[in-house]
Design an enzyme around this catalytic site. Structure first.
Site: not given
Ligand code: HPA
Ligand code: ZN
Length: 336
Positions: A14, A197
């Protein structure tokens, strides 16, 4: 613990290549490409990397990309990441890129891809690293644009292994992207997705059911749903967890509150990754070290995380087995 983590063979699964743009390279490329920056110095840029949430980060992240114009800019960016990853014990990296963030500002898809693949093909082997590339669609842009981006990728199946979904998660559930992911799988791409997230556990379920995601990127909110935790553990769906990112973007209040250890205890195939290390304060080894310190992870748990990273990788079984044997040999050779 520091030395143990650094040399521990690991896969990084990731990692947004645009999120590895360090302020020094940002300034060098801004000068070469004649792009104005909102900061006076690299130190000033770093000081601005203090985020209330995902959107606040994304605003700076997309802004910084303005300096990436030529294929060679993408090559330099990618080579710099590979050097740092190799120094951190990364043997295999599956790297995200965000083509829409470049095509939307007039940089051609083929320019972006040519630059990145030039570095992956020529530089990674000199470091003893293997790599794969994952194209991410931006979930806060139209579904039709994601489909157009997929069409652009069809000519490049040799260099793109999988597609994913990233960008602003709040109010952007996975389900509308089902047709894009259906087509991607029909065309032979593997699929992954950011979920859980800033969004709810339901986005994780949606990523699995509507997008056929083989791995979930982040997945922190899955821990709110006991049935989903059991499902992830039973099906051994990997989570690509990014501890320092989660603290920087205030997904968790404190690293000591991070559910990484609880994920392992629940039997989930959790892995540790760096996400956007130039913005979040550490590459992958630092993520292992910080998580170990905050959560009290012992060498056995760090070894498990490294094993999980290869188990979760999109690698053929013989290569996986070789990496797993290297992890075990490394751990066995270290003093207890
Ligand atoms: N989340 C969502 N989109 C993203 C992220 C992330 O942590 N980093 C780069 N694009
Ligand atoms: Zn990411």
């Amino acid at each position: 613990m520091t030395d143990f983590v650094q040399g521990l063979p690991k896969a990084e699964l990731h990692l947004h290549i645009e999120g590895t743009l360090e302020p020094e390279l940002l300034f060098a490329l801004a000068a070469e490409n004649d792009v104005a920056l909102p900061y006076g110095s690299a130190a000033e840029a770093r000081a601005a990397y203090d985020f209330q949430n995902l959107q606040a980060f994304l605003d700076l992240y997309y802004g910084g990309m303005a300096v990436l114009r030529r294929a060679e800019d993408f090559s330099r960016l990618t080579r710099a990441y590979l050097d740092r990853a190799a120094a951190d014990g990364v043997r295999h990296a599956e790297i995200f890129f965000d083509p829409q963030a470049h095509t939307a500002r007039g940089v051609a898809f083929d320019t972006v891809l040519a630059g990145i693949t030039q570095a992956l093909d020529n530089h990674a082997p000199t470091l003893g690293m293997t790599t794969r590339l994952i194209l991410c669609f931006l979930r806060d842009r139209p579904v039709a644009e994601a489909m157009e981006t997929l069409h652009a990728a069809l000519d490049h199946k040799d260099s793109i292994l999988a597609v994913g979904l990233d960008s602003a998660e709040r109010d952007h559930p996975p389900e509308p992207f089902r047709p894009v992911f259906d087509r991607a799988r029909t065309e032979g791409f593997l699929t992954v997705a950011h979920a859980g997230e800033e969004g709810p556990a339901a986005h994780v379920t949606g990523a699995l059911d509507a997008l056929g995601a083989r791995r979930i990127d982040h997945g922190v909110a899955a821990m709110d749903d006991p049935a989903l935790v059991r499902r992830l553990a039973e099906a051994q769906v990997p989570l690509t967890v990014c501890p320092l990112s989660n603290v920087k973007l205030q997904v968790v209040d404190d690293l000591a509150d991070h559910p990484l250890k609880a994920m392992l205890e629940a039997g989930i195939l959790a892995t540790v990754n760096s996400d956007d290390p130039a913005y979040f304060g550490g590459y992958v080894a630092e993520n292992y070290r910080a998580a170990a310190a905050a959560l009290g992870l012992a060498k056995a748990e760090l070894t498990q995380l490294a094993r999980n990273s290869f188990q979760a990788a999109f690698l053929p079984d013989p290569q996986k087995r070789a990496h797993l044997a290297a992890v075990d040999a490394y751990a066995a050779a270290q003093p207890a």
